[in-house]
Scaffold this motif. Structure first.
Motif, PDB file in Angstrom:
ATOM      1  N   MET A 203       0.832  -1.208   0.000  1.00 27.13           N
ATOM      2  CA  MET A 203       0.000   0.000   0.000  1.00 27.13           C
ATOM      3  C   MET A 203       0.864   1.253   0.000  1.00 27.13           C
ATOM      4  O   MET A 203       0.578   2.228  -0.711  1.00 27.13           O
ATOM      5  CB  MET A 203      -0.925  -0.012   1.222  1.00 27.13           C
ATOM      6  N   GLY A 204       1.951   1.221   0.790  1.00 29.17           N
ATOM      7  CA  GLY A 204       2.844   2.376   0.844  1.00 29.17           C
ATOM      8  C   GLY A 204       3.568   2.609  -0.467  1.00 29.17           C
ATOM      9  O   GLY A 204       3.675   3.752  -0.938  1.00 29.17           O
ATOM     10  N   LEU A 205       4.055   1.531  -1.101  1.00 32.80           N
ATOM     11  CA  LEU A 205       4.763   1.671  -2.377  1.00 32.80           C
ATOM     12  C   LEU A 205       3.836   2.177  -3.467  1.00 32.80           C
ATOM     13  O   LEU A 205       4.222   3.019  -4.291  1.00 32.80           O
ATOM     14  CB  LEU A 205       5.365   0.323  -2.776  1.00 32.80           C
ATOM     15  N   LEU A 206       2.586   1.674  -3.493  1.00 33.00           N
ATOM     16  CA  LEU A 206       1.628   2.145  -4.494  1.00 33.00           C
ATOM     17  C   LEU A 206       1.261   3.601  -4.273  1.00 33.00           C
ATOM     18  O   LEU A 206       1.077   4.367  -5.233  1.00 33.00           O
ATOM     19  CB  LEU A 206       0.375   1.273  -4.466  1.00 33.00           C
ATOM     20  N   ALA A 207       1.151   3.996  -2.991  1.00 32.93           N
ATOM     21  CA  ALA A 207       0.802   5.386  -2.696  1.00 32.93           C
ATOM     22  C   ALA A 207       1.919   6.350  -3.088  1.00 32.93           C
ATOM     23  O   ALA A 207       1.662   7.446  -3.581  1.00 32.93           O
ATOM     24  CB  ALA A 207       0.475   5.526  -1.210  1.00 32.93           C
ATOM     25  N   VAL A 208       3.162   5.929  -2.899  1.00 33.54           N
ATOM     26  CA  VAL A 208       4.299   6.815  -3.161  1.00 33.54           C
ATOM     27  C   VAL A 208       4.705   6.788  -4.634  1.00 33.54           C
ATOM     28  O   VAL A 208       4.968   7.821  -5.250  1.00 33.54           O
ATOM     29  CB  VAL A 208       5.495   6.429  -2.262  1.00 33.54           C
ATOM     30  N   PHE A 209       4.778   5.565  -5.209  1.00 32.77           N
ATOM     31  CA  PHE A 209       5.309   5.435  -6.568  1.00 32.77           C
ATOM     32  C   PHE A 209       4.254   5.046  -7.600  1.00 32.77           C
ATOM     33  O   PHE A 209       4.587   4.760  -8.746  1.00 32.77           O
ATOM     34  CB  PHE A 209       6.418   4.371  -6.589  1.00 32.77           C
ATOM     35  N   GLY A 210       2.989   5.021  -7.200  1.00 34.83           N
ATOM     36  CA  GLY A 210       1.946   4.540  -8.094  1.00 34.83           C
ATOM     37  C   GLY A 210       1.857   5.303  -9.403  1.00 34.83           C
ATOM     38  O   GLY A 210       1.600   4.715 -10.452  1.00 34.83           O
TER      39      GLY A 210
ATOM     40  N   LEU B 142       6.839 -11.475 -14.091  1.00 32.70           N
ATOM     41  CA  LEU B 142       7.262 -12.377 -13.009  1.00 32.70           C
ATOM     42  C   LEU B 142       8.579 -11.910 -12.378  1.00 32.70           C
ATOM     43  O   LEU B 142       8.754 -11.998 -11.160  1.00 32.70           O
ATOM     44  CB  LEU B 142       7.405 -13.796 -13.552  1.00 32.70           C
ATOM     45  N   LEU B 143       9.488 -11.386 -13.201  1.00 32.27           N
ATOM     46  CA  LEU B 143      10.743 -10.875 -12.652  1.00 32.27           C
ATOM     47  C   LEU B 143      10.506  -9.638 -11.792  1.00 32.27           C
ATOM     48  O   LEU B 143      11.182  -9.451 -10.770  1.00 32.27           O
ATOM     49  CB  LEU B 143      11.714 -10.552 -13.796  1.00 32.27           C
ATOM     50  N   TRP B 144       9.571  -8.792 -12.190  1.00 32.90           N
ATOM     51  CA  TRP B 144       9.203  -7.649 -11.353  1.00 32.90           C
ATOM     52  C   TRP B 144       8.685  -8.125  -9.999  1.00 32.90           C
ATOM     53  O   TRP B 144       9.043  -7.563  -8.952  1.00 32.90           O
ATOM     54  CB  TRP B 144       8.135  -6.809 -12.051  1.00 32.90           C
ATOM     55  N   GLU B 145       7.840  -9.136 -10.027  1.00 37.92           N
ATOM     56  CA  GLU B 145       7.306  -9.665  -8.764  1.00 37.92           C
ATOM     57  C   GLU B 145       8.432 -10.189  -7.876  1.00 37.92           C
ATOM     58  O   GLU B 145       8.455  -9.938  -6.663  1.00 37.92           O
ATOM     59  CB  GLU B 145       6.310 -10.783  -9.050  1.00 37.92           C
ATOM     60  N   CYS B 146       9.359 -10.929  -8.479  1.00 37.55           N
ATOM     61  CA  CYS B 146      10.475 -11.476  -7.702  1.00 37.55           C
ATOM     62  C   CYS B 146      11.328 -10.355  -7.126  1.00 37.55           C
ATOM     63  O   CYS B 146      11.704 -10.370  -5.945  1.00 37.55           O
ATOM     64  CB  CYS B 146      11.325 -12.390  -8.579  1.00 37.55           C
ATOM     65  N   GLY B 147      11.666  -9.371  -7.956  1.00 41.40           N
ATOM     66  CA  GLY B 147      12.499  -8.270  -7.490  1.00 41.40           C
ATOM     67  C   GLY B 147      11.854  -7.471  -6.378  1.00 41.40           C
ATOM     68  O   GLY B 147      12.503  -7.120  -5.382  1.00 41.40           O
ATOM     69  N   LEU B 148      10.550  -7.174  -6.516  1.00 40.69           N
ATOM     70  CA  LEU B 148       9.845  -6.410  -5.483  1.00 40.69           C
ATOM     71  C   LEU B 148       9.684  -7.227  -4.199  1.00 40.69           C
ATOM     72  O   LEU B 148       9.777  -6.684  -3.088  1.00 40.69           O
ATOM     73  CB  LEU B 148       8.478  -5.971  -6.010  1.00 40.69           C
ATOM     74  N   ALA B 149       9.437  -8.541  -4.345  1.00 38.43           N
ATOM     75  CA  ALA B 149       9.378  -9.401  -3.153  1.00 38.43           C
ATOM     76  C   ALA B 149      10.721  -9.401  -2.439  1.00 38.43           C
ATOM     77  O   ALA B 149      10.790  -9.348  -1.193  1.00 38.43           O
ATOM     78  CB  ALA B 149       8.978 -10.820  -3.543  1.00 38.43           C
ATOM     79  N   GLY B 150      11.808  -9.462  -3.211  1.00 43.39           N
ATOM     80  CA  GLY B 150      13.137  -9.398  -2.604  1.00 43.39           C
ATOM     81  C   GLY B 150      13.387  -8.074  -1.917  1.00 43.39           C
ATOM     82  O   GLY B 150      13.966  -8.018  -0.824  1.00 43.39           O
ATOM     83  N   PHE B 151      12.930  -6.970  -2.552  1.00 41.72           N
ATOM     84  CA  PHE B 151      13.115  -5.646  -1.938  1.00 41.72           C
ATOM     85  C   PHE B 151      12.351  -5.547  -0.617  1.00 41.72           C
ATOM     86  O   PHE B 151      12.887  -5.071   0.388  1.00 41.72           O
ATOM     87  CB  PHE B 151      12.638  -4.565  -2.912  1.00 41.72           C
ATOM     88  N   ILE B 152      11.110  -6.006  -0.605  1.00 39.34           N
ATOM     89  CA  ILE B 152      10.312  -5.944   0.627  1.00 39.34           C
ATOM     90  C   ILE B 152      10.937  -6.805   1.718  1.00 39.34           C
ATOM     91  O   ILE B 152      11.037  -6.383   2.886  1.00 39.34           O
ATOM     92  CB  ILE B 152       8.863  -6.399   0.340  1.00 39.34           C
ATOM     93  N   SER B 153      11.369  -8.004   1.353  1.00 40.54           N
ATOM     94  CA  SER B 153      11.995  -8.884   2.363  1.00 40.54           C
ATOM     95  C   SER B 153      13.294  -8.275   2.877  1.00 40.54           C
ATOM     96  O   SER B 153      13.605  -8.378   4.070  1.00 40.54           O
ATOM     97  CB  SER B 153      12.246 -10.269   1.773  1.00 40.54           C
ATOM     98  N   GLY B 154      14.070  -7.637   1.994  1.00 37.37           N
ATOM     99  CA  GLY B 154      15.314  -6.997   2.429  1.00 37.37           C
ATOM    100  C   GLY B 154      15.074  -5.871   3.396  1.00 37.37           C
ATOM    101  O   GLY B 154      15.775  -5.736   4.413  1.00 37.37           O
TER     102      GLY B 154
END
Length: 831
Positions: free
Chosen positions: A440-447, A749-761
Motif C-alpha cells: 500500500m505504501g509503495l503504491l501510494a508513493v510510486f503509483g 514475473l521478474l518484477w514480482e520477484c524483485g519487489l518481493a526481494g526488496f520488501i523482504s530486504g
C-alpha cells in the motif's frame, strides 16, 4: 522431480549443519579430555604455585612430615617438536617411583622387547631419553634412539627417544599421542627449572588430609581440587561452542521454511486431484495421511543424506574449531574427530521432526478444506485473510515475549537463543500484514511514476499473499542472519583494531621469547630511548599468575604506560586513576571481572594469589580487553615488586617520530642485541595483522554457517517462485490470450520477484540489527567476557537489500522464461 530434489536437498543441508557442528563440539570436548587425561590422571587435588612453580622441597615435606604416599611431583609444559612438523605436545616430567598411584603407562621398545607397565624406574632416568607415542612415532617414521628437537620460546633442546608409549586400548593410545614423557630431573634440566616443579598431584581420602596439607604449605603455594581446575579451563570454550550450535540451528530453521514451501507446492499441484478424491469419498484423514507419509519418506531420505554430508563437513569443522580453541582458549595437544551414535541420532531426529512440524499445517489445511474449495485457488487466500488479525496479534505477543526474555533474563544461558528464535518466528507471523502495508505504501508513493508492469507485480504479491508471505518471511530471516553476523563481525573487527592501536600500540615491539628468563636488559631500554628516530617508549613487564576462579591470569605493571584504555567502569574520575594505581589499587579486564563475578560498583575488591599468600586488592577500574584466558590485571610497579617479586622489564612498545621508516629502526635495535639473547623485535603492523588473522580464523566457521543458511534460503526462493508460477498458470494463459508477449509475461514475473526481494530486504533490516545487538551484547559477552560497540555500516544494509533483490531475480529467471512460454490452450483448459 525438481520439487522432490529441492525438498530433499533442503532437509539434507539443515541436518548436515546440525551434525557437523555437533561433531565439532563433541570432538573438542573429547580432545580436551584426552589432552588432560594423562596430565591430571587420578589425582583429586593439586598443589600449585601462584606463579605456576613450587619448590621441590614441598614434595619432600609431604612425604616425610605428613607421610602422604599418594603424591607425585610433576613438571608439565607445552613444547613444539621439529621432527613432528612443529606439532605441539605436552612435555611431562614425572618421578617413576611415585607414579604407581596416578597413571597407567605401558612402555615398550619399538621392537617390543620389553614392557614395564607402571614400573618405569628402569627406563626413566636423568641420563635416559624421553618416551613418545608409538603410533605417533610410526606416523612420522621415528625410531628408538632417534633425536628430537624440543622448542619452547626461543630455546631449543635436543634429546633422544628411549622407548615408546603403547597400549592395547585405543583411547589410551590417543592420550599418549599428545604426550612426551621424561624423568622429572631430565625435564628440569631441559627446561632449566633448577629445583622447582610445576605442581604436585595428590590423591586425598578425606578433607582432614587437605587441612593438614594446607597448614604446612608456604606462602604463594595453594591446594586446589583437580576437577574444579579442569572445569574452569573447559568452561572457557563452552559458550563459543553453544554459539555455533545456535548458528547451525538457524540453517535448520531456514530448512523448515523450505519444507513448508515444498509441501505447499505439492498440495498446490494436486489441489484438483485432492478435490476430486474428496468428492469421490476420500476422508480428511486419507488426504492428511497421504501428504504426511510422502513428506516423511522424503524427510528420512534427506536426513540420511544430510547425515553423510554432515560427517564430511564435520571433519573439516573439527579442525577449524579445535584450531580456534587452541588459539583463543587452551592448547589441545590431541585433536581427534569423534562421531557418536547420539550425534547421528540427533541429526536424524532434527530432520524428521522439523519436516513434520513444517508439513503438518499444510497437510491439515488440505485435509480440512471442502472439496469444492480444494478446486479453487482463492480458498487459500480467503483463509489467510480470515486469520490475518490472529496472526498479527500472535506475532506481536511472541515478539513481546522475546524482548522480555532478552532484556530481563540476560543472566540465564540458553534463553538468549530462545529469544532470537521467538523474534524470528514472531516476525514471520507478522510478515503478511507488513507486506500488505508495504505494498500500500509503495503504491501510494510510486503509483503514478511506476509503469503498469510494476503496479501489476505489486498487486500480484498481495493477491498471492499465502505464497509470497512465506517466501518473503524465509528470505527475511536468511537476510537478517546475514546482516546480524556481518554487523557483529564488522563491529568486532573495528573494536579489535581500535584495541590493538590503543593497548598494543607502538611502531615496534621488543619482547623476550625466552619463557624461562623474560627480563630485558635495562641498557637495551636506554639504547632504544637514545635513538633519534624514537619519540617515546612504553616499557612494562607481564607475568603469569594462578587464580582459583580464572585459572591463568596475566599481571602487568608499566614503567611508562602510553596505552589507551576504554573503561567499562571506574571507581573515580579517569584523571584520578593513575594516583589510585600508585596507592595500591588495581585495574582488571572485563574477562577477569566476569569470571570473578566482580560487580561494577564502589568498594569492589578481589583476592589474588601472591607470593605472600592471598591478598585483597581494591579495584579502581574495569577496562575493555580482548586477551583471552583468565583475564588481565594491571598493578603498579611497587605492588608487582612487593607481592610478586618482579621489577624487571619484559616488553617494550617503541613509538617513532612521524614519517619515520620502521624497518631501518628495527635493524638498528637488533644490532644492540646478541644473537643468542632470544629477543623478538617486530613491527606493530605485523602484530596487528597476526591478531586479525586469529580473529578471522575464529569467525571462519561462523561464516561457513552463514553461507549454508544462504544456500538453504536460495533453494526455498526457487521453490516458492516455481509454486507461484504453477498456481497462476491460468492467469498467465489469459494474459497471453489477451495479447501479452512472451517477454512481457517474463518481465512481470521478474518484477514480482524483485519487489518481493526488496520488501523482504527492508523487513530484514530491523531484524538483522536486533540479532546483531543480541550477538554483541548478550551472546559474545557470555561467550568471551568482553564488550564492544555496535558499528552499523550503511554499506552492509544497502548490500543486504541489494542481495535480496538479486537473489529473487536470479531465482526467478528460469520460472520467468518458462512462464513466458506458457501454452495458451493448456493454461485455459486447467479447470
Amino acid at each position: 522431480m525438481l520439487r522432490t530434489f529441492l525438498l530433499i536437498f533442503g532437509i539434507a543441508l539443515g541436518v548436515a549443519g546440525v551434525i557437523a557442528i555437533d561433531i565439532a563440539k563433541t570432538s573438542v570436548s573429547k580432545s580436551f579430555e584426552l589432552s588432560t587425561a594423562a596430565i591430571t590422571a587420578r589425582s583429586t587435588h593439586q598443589i600449585v604455585g601462584s606463579d605456576f612453580k613450587i619448590p621441590q622441597s614441598v614434595f619432600t615435606q609431604l612425604r616425610t612430615n605428613l607421610g602422604i604416599k599418594r603424591s607425585a611431583p610433576v613438571i608439565s609444559t607445552h613444547v613444539s617438536v621439529r621432527e613432528l612438523d612443529q606439532q605441539t605436545l605436552t612435555l611431562m616430567g614425572i618421578d617413576p617411583f611415585s607414579e604407581m598411584y596416578f597413571r597407567d603407562l605401558t612402555v615398550q621398545s619399538r621392537s617390543g622387547s620389553w614392557t614395564f607397565g607402571n614400573d618405569l624406574s628402569g627406563l626413566l632416568t636423568r641420563t635416559s631419553g624421553v618416551l613418545v607415542s608409538k603410533n605417533l612415532a610410526a606416523q612420522y617414521g621415528i625410531n628408538q634412539n632417534d633425536s628430537l628437537t624440543l622448542s619452547f620460546g626461543s630455546r631449543q633442546v635436543q634429546t633422544f627417544i628411549s622407548g615408546f608409549l603403547n597400549s592395547s586400548d585405543a583411547s589410551t593410545n590417543m592420550v599418549f599421542q599428545g604426550l612426551i614423557l621424561a624423568d622429572i630431573s631430565l625435564a628440569q634440566e631441559i627446561l632449566g627449572f633448577g629445583d622447582e616443579i610445576t605442581r604436585i598431584d595428590l590423591i586425598l581420602a578425606d578433607t582432614s588430609q587437605a587441612e593438614q596439607i594446607q597448614k604446612i604449605l608456604p606462602k604463594g603455594v595453594v591446594l586446589v581440587e583437580t576437577s574444579q581446575q579442569n572445569h574452569i579451563v573447559r568452561q572457557l570454550s563452552r559458550s563459543f561452542e553453544t554459539s555455533l550450535t545456535a548458528f547451525s540451528m538457524l540453517a535448520l530453521f531456514m530448512g523448515i521454511f523450505l519444507i513448508y514451501n515444498t509441501v505447499s507446492f505439492s498440495i498446490t499441484r494436486r489441489r484438483q486431484l485432492n478435490g476430486t478424491l474428496r468428492a469421490l469419498g476420500a476422508t480428511r484423514g486419507d488426504i492428511f495421511s497421504t501428504v504426511m507419509i510422502e513428506v516423511m519418506i522424503y524427510a528420512l531420505v534427506g536426513s540420511v543424506l544430510g547425515t553423510c554430508l554432515g560427517i564430511l563437513l564435520g571433519k573439516g569443522a573439527v579442525q577449524a574449531v579445535c584450531s580456534t580453541v587452541s588459539d583463543v582458549y587452551f592448547v589441545l595437544t590431541v585433536s581427534q574427530t569423534h562421531i557418536t551414535a547420539s550425534t547421528i541420532a540427533k541429526g536424524l531426529l532434527a530432520g524428521i521432526l522439523s519436516s513434520f512440524v513444517a508439513s503438518v499445517f499444510p497437510a491439515i489445511n488440505a485435509a480440512q478444506t471442502l472439496p469444492i474449495t480444494l478446486m479453487q485457488r482463492s480458498a487459500a487466500e480467503s483463509s489467510l485473510k480470515k486469520h490475518l488479525p490472529f496472526l498479527t496479534l500472535a506475532g506481536s505477543l511472541i515478539i513481546g515475549a522475546a524482548i522480555l526474555i532478552l532484556t530481563v533474563f540476560t543472566d540465564r544461558p540458553g534463553l538468549d537463543f530462545i529469544g532470537v528464535f521467538l523474534i524470528f518466528f514472531g516476525s514471520a507471523l507478522l510478515a503478511p500484514i507488513i507486506i500488505l502495508l508495504s505494498v500500500m505504501g509503495l503504491l501510494a508513493v510510486f503509483g503514478r511514476s511506476w509503469g503498469v508492469m510494476a503496479k501489476m507485480a505489486l498487486r500480484n504479491i498481495v493477491r498471492s499473499l499465502s505464497r509470497t508471505s512465506v517466501l518473503i518471511a524465509s528470505l527475511m530471516v536468511a537476510t537478517s542472519v546475514y546482516i546480524g553476523i556481518d554487523i557483529m563481525t564488522g563491529s568486532f573487527r573495528f573494536s579489535i583494531i581500535d584495541w590493538v592501536d590503543g593497548h598494543i600500540g607502538g611502531d615496534i615491539h621488543v619482547s623476550s621469547s625466552d619463557t624461562l628468563n623474560r627480563a630485558l636488559s635495562p641498557e637495551l631500554l636506554k639504547d632504544i630511548q637514545a635513538l633519534p628516530e624514537v619519540a617515546s617508549v612504553s616499557a612494562y613487564n607481564i607475568h603469569r599468575n594462578f587464580s582459583r576462579t580464572s585459572g591463568e591470569v596475566h599481571i602487568f605493571s608499566y614503567l611508562t604506560d602510553l596505552s589507551t584504555k576504554h573503561w567499562s567502569w571506574t571507581a573515580a574520575e579517569e584523571s584520578q586513576l593513575p594516583d589510585m594505581l600508585e596507592k595500591g589499587w588495581i585495574f582488571v579486564s572485563e574477562i577477569f571481572a566476569q569470571k570473578n563475578h566482580i560487580e561494577s560498583k564502589s568498594g569492589a575488591k578481589v583476592i589474588l594469589e601472591t607470593r605472600k599468600g592471598p591478598k585483597s586488592f581494591k579495584i579502581a577500574g574495569i577496562f575493555r580487553d580482548f586477551f583471552m584466558g583468565g583475564g588481565r590485571i594491571v598493578v603498579s610497579r611497587n605492588v608487582m615488586k612487593q607481592f610478586w617479586g618482579y621489577e624487571d622489564i619484559t616488553s617494550m612498545q617503541v613509538f617513532l617520530n612521524p614519517n619515520t621508516a620502521v624497518n631501518p629502526v628495527i635493524e638498528t635495535i637488533r644490532s644492540f642485541i646478541p644473537e643468542t639473547a632470544g629477543i623478538r623485535v617486530v613491527s606493530g603492523a605485523s602484530i596487528k595483522q597476526n591478531i586479525l588473522d586469529v580473529f578471522d580464523k575464529t569467525f571462519l566457521i561462523t561464516s561457513a554457517l552463514q553461507v549454508l543458511t544462504a544456500i538453504v534460503a536460495l533453494t526455498g526462493i526457487l521453490n516458492s517462485v516455481m509454486a507461484m508460477l504453477l498456481e497462476r498458470t491460468r492467469e498467465l494463459g489469459i494474459l497471453r490470450a489477451c495479447g501479452a508477449k512472451t517477454r512481457q509475461v517474463a518481465n512481470l514475473l521478474l518484477w514480482e520477484c524483485g519487489l518481493a526481494g526488496f520488501i523482504s530486504g527492508v523487513m530484514a533490516l530491523p531484524l538483522g540489527v536486533c540479532l546483531s545487538w543480541v550477538l554483541i551484547n548478550i551472546v559474545n559477552r557470555r561467550a568471551f567476557g568482553w564488550t564492544y560497540d555496535m558499528v552499523i555500516s550503511p554499506e552492509i544494509l544497502i548490500q543486504a537489500v541489494a542481495l535480496c533483490c538479486l537473489a529473487t531475480v536470479v531465482a526467478g529467471i528460469f520460472p520467468a522464461i518458462r512462464a513466458g512460454r506458457t501454452d495458451i490452450g493448456k493454461a485455459l483448459h486447467m479447470e
